[in-house]
Design an enzyme around this catalytic site. Structure first.
Site, PDB file in Angstrom:
ATOM      1  CD  GLU A 482      -2.638   1.565   0.136  1.00  0.00           C
ATOM      2  OE1 GLU A 482      -2.809   0.720  -0.767  1.00  0.00           O
ATOM      3  OE2 GLU A 482      -3.104   2.729   0.055  1.00  0.00           O
ATOM      4  CG  HIS A 505      14.135 -16.299  -3.029  1.00  0.00           C
ATOM      5  ND1 HIS A 505      14.789 -17.515  -2.940  1.00  0.00           N
ATOM      6  CD2 HIS A 505      13.583 -16.086  -1.816  1.00  0.00           C
ATOM      7  CE1 HIS A 505      14.612 -18.036  -1.736  1.00  0.00           C
ATOM      8  NE2 HIS A 505      13.869 -17.194  -1.032  1.00  0.00           N
TER       9      HIS A 505
END
Ligand code: AGP
Length: 609
Positions: A482, A505
């Site tokens: 948000e 990752h």
């Protein structure tokens, strides 16, 4: 949130009232009305939709007078149809009232009026109760009747009343809703907000809680609850009309960020009773139905989707029902697994977002029960839902959603508490703890707004950045998403949100010396993990702004800057942490001279695919 205007003088009341109402459209515009006293008879016109619809209806000259009250509505109780528009008349047609606020005990009063006075109600609103109650106590003295009526009311109100017997007095009273009186020459005014009067006067009296004001051609009298006359200094308004519409703030977005404590309070009002029990109007889910629910989908777009991310955590933690979130634009084209034991929760500020509507219709076709969390009464989504839980944030004008988001989170708390208690999956001690936290939220949100200057200083350091990362874990992920959207949509900076555990990752390859990371670390149970994430990115020379609860000092030591929020539970932290994130986005956008309330390419409600 509704707009009120009153006038008494020698001019055309309807012209003045309509002009005033038009400048209050930001307080509500789903219906409007006006009542005038003409030669001892009350004339009433009401219309659904914008004020222009009402204006067309009263063009004829036979509808006018020199004293009147008008109202523009933002529906909370009752659909935005003509019958529910204000002013409301007493059953004898001799008293007219306009009201802004919510009468919490209106059902109890309505039953009493029907049982004891055979009142026939014409609307589904809480406000009509006021007109009928004043009528019961009216014996020619409108002030006395208003006093007696409000003594029986609980809730928030700004009320204006006129009677057919008196062509010179408007009686008004307020409690926890704004009300002012305007000083004219040979005339006087009443309004909920300053913008309504700026065309006619800049000299006003601010009416305080519990006060009664009597506005007549020749004077304005203010009384306290004991009817002792109050000597009030007049205030001279220096704002220009545009600033006045924004309540003195430079942008609607800033105004709406600051309205959040009040919006959260209104959304909680009447939904947690004196015993601390959650009572949800509009939710008809019984225990049997709740126990039969095997799966919940929370589906929405944009900010509303981020609220759904928080809602998933709350519902799974409190009600132990498998819950998944999905983007409406994706869900509507999936082949979702739905049956009669599926609950589909759609979240939408506007209630008109095309993707969300179509996703809801797809779920309905497949047999799901539809529950919507929405800010606009009578909007498309609410009309097609089985259950509706309204956010009572009032009109949200800025395209970037702020108060709608935090009140959506509050609604998810209320819903998850209700589900958990009904299904006996939430221990009473936990239930009481969360209810207590919710009650403290408005005050803590006011506290966190106190960080505005500090956030503005931080924003001045980073306004030139073209890339900013937001990371978090647990419910801080939803806040990171948000926060990133807020910044993106009003500053046009390419911000990016990712779950902190995902960095290693692939995304960590993007870090250059000085890359700015805003790190949300408000979850006690994940705090250590977040400190490791900060060490990890600091080792690659990133610049870190840490966001944590007061008292967590280790984050201060390892971050370059920090923003602290008031101490609170992990569960409510997202509602508090998002506020400085909204302010951060606002200040950066302002420094970048963006059109904050109407950013490029965006619409407040995306009603097309
Ligand atoms: C939020 O700031 C944006 N304006 C946008 O993402 C918005 O949340 C989205 O379009 C959903 O709108 P809705 O809540 O009215 O359905």
């Amino acid at each position: 949130m509704c707009g009120i205007v009153g006038y008494v003088g020698d001019e055309s009341a309807k012209e003045i009232i309509i002009s005033g109402l038009k400048s209050l459209e930001y307080r509500g515009y789903d219906s409007a009305g006006i009542a005038l006293n003409k030669d001892g008879k009350l004339l009433l016109r009401k219309e659904s939709g914008v004020i222009g619809n009402l204006e067309k209806r009263i063009k004829k000259n036979d509808f006018d007078g020199n004293i009147g009250i008008g109202h523009t509505r933002w529906a909370t109780h009752g659909a935005p149809i003509r019958e529910n528009a204000h002013p409301h008349l007493s059953c004898d047609g001799r008293i007219a009232i306009v009201h802004n606020g919510i009468i919490e005990n209106y059902m109890e009063l309505k039953s009493w009026l029907i049982k004891n006075h055979n009142v026939e109600f014409k609307s589904e609103t809480d406000s009509e109760v006021i007109a009928q109650l004043i009528c019961v106590y009216y014996n020619g003295d409108l002030v006395d009747a208003v006093r007696k009526a409000v003594e029986r009311m609980r809730g928030a109100y700004a009320i204006g009343a006129i009677s057919a017997d008196d062509e010179d007095r408007i009686v008004a009273v307020r409690k926890d809703a704004p009300l002012i009186a305007g000083i004219g020459k040979g005339c006087n005014y009443l309004a909920s907000d300053i913008p309504a009067l700026l065309k006619y006067t800049r000299d006003i009296y601010l009416i305080e809680n519990g006060e009664i004001v009597v506005v007549s051609r020749g004077d304005i009298k203010i009384f306290d609850e004991d009817m002792t006359r109050v000597k009030r200094e007049k205030m001279h308004v220096t704002w220009d009309a545009a600033a006045a519409e924004k309540g003195g703030y430079e942008h609607f977005m800033k105004k709406e960020i600051y309205e959040q404590p009040e919006a959260v309070n209104k959304t909680l009002e009447g939904r947690i009773n004196a015993k601390g029990e959650v009572k949800l109007d509009g939710i008809k889910l019984t225990k049997k139905e709740l126990d039969s629910i095997s799966r919940i989908y929370i589906v929405a777009c944009g900010t509303a989707y981020h609220a759904g991310m928080q809602g998933k955590e709350l519902i799974e933690n409190f009600a132990r029902i498998p819950t998944e979130t999905d983007l409406a634009s994706e869900f509507r084209y999936r082949d979702p697994i739905i049956d009669e034991n599926t609950l589909f929760i759609c979240v939408s500020q506007s209630g008109e977002t095309s993707d969300t509507i179509e996703a809801m219709r797809e779920a309905k076709r497949r047999g799901a029960r539809i529950l919507s969390i929405c800010n606009v009464v009578g909007s498309s989504i609410t009309r097609e839902s089985d259950d509706v839980l309204y956010t009572w944030a009032g009109p949200e004008i800025a395209v970037a959603s702020t108060k709608a988001y935090t009140t959506q989170l509050v609604c998810f708390f209320l819903l998850a508490l209700y589900m958990g208690k009904t299904r006996n999956t939430l221990p009473r001690k936990e239930y009481d703890r969360i209810v207590d936290e919710l009650k403290k939220l408005p005050a803590k949100m006011s506290d966190v707004l106190g960080a505005d200057d500090h956030v503005a200083r931080l924003a001045s350091k980073f306004a030139v950045r073209e890339q900013i990362f937001y990371i978090g874990r647990g419910s801080d992920v939803g806040t990171a998403y948000e926060a990133s959207l807020k910044l993106k949509e009003i500053s046009y900076i390419n911000s990016f949100a990712i779950a902190a555990g995902e960095l290693k990752h692939g995304t960590i390859a993007l870090i250059n010396r000085g890359t700015l990371f805003v790190v949300l670390a408000t979850q006690d149970r994940l705090y250590e993990k977040m400190l490791s994430n900060i060490e990890e990115i600091k080792a690659r020379h990133a610049y870190v702004v840490g966001v944590a609860k007061k008292g967590n000092n280790r984050i201060r030591r390892i971050s370059d800057d920090t923003i602290m929020i008031p101490e609170c539970s992990d569960e409510v932290a997202p509602i508090l942490a998002v506020v400085p994130m909204q302010l951060f986005a606002y200040h950066i956008a302002k420094l970048r001279k963006r059109d904050i309330d109407k950013p490029r390419n965006l619409a407040k409600s995306v009603t097309v695919e």
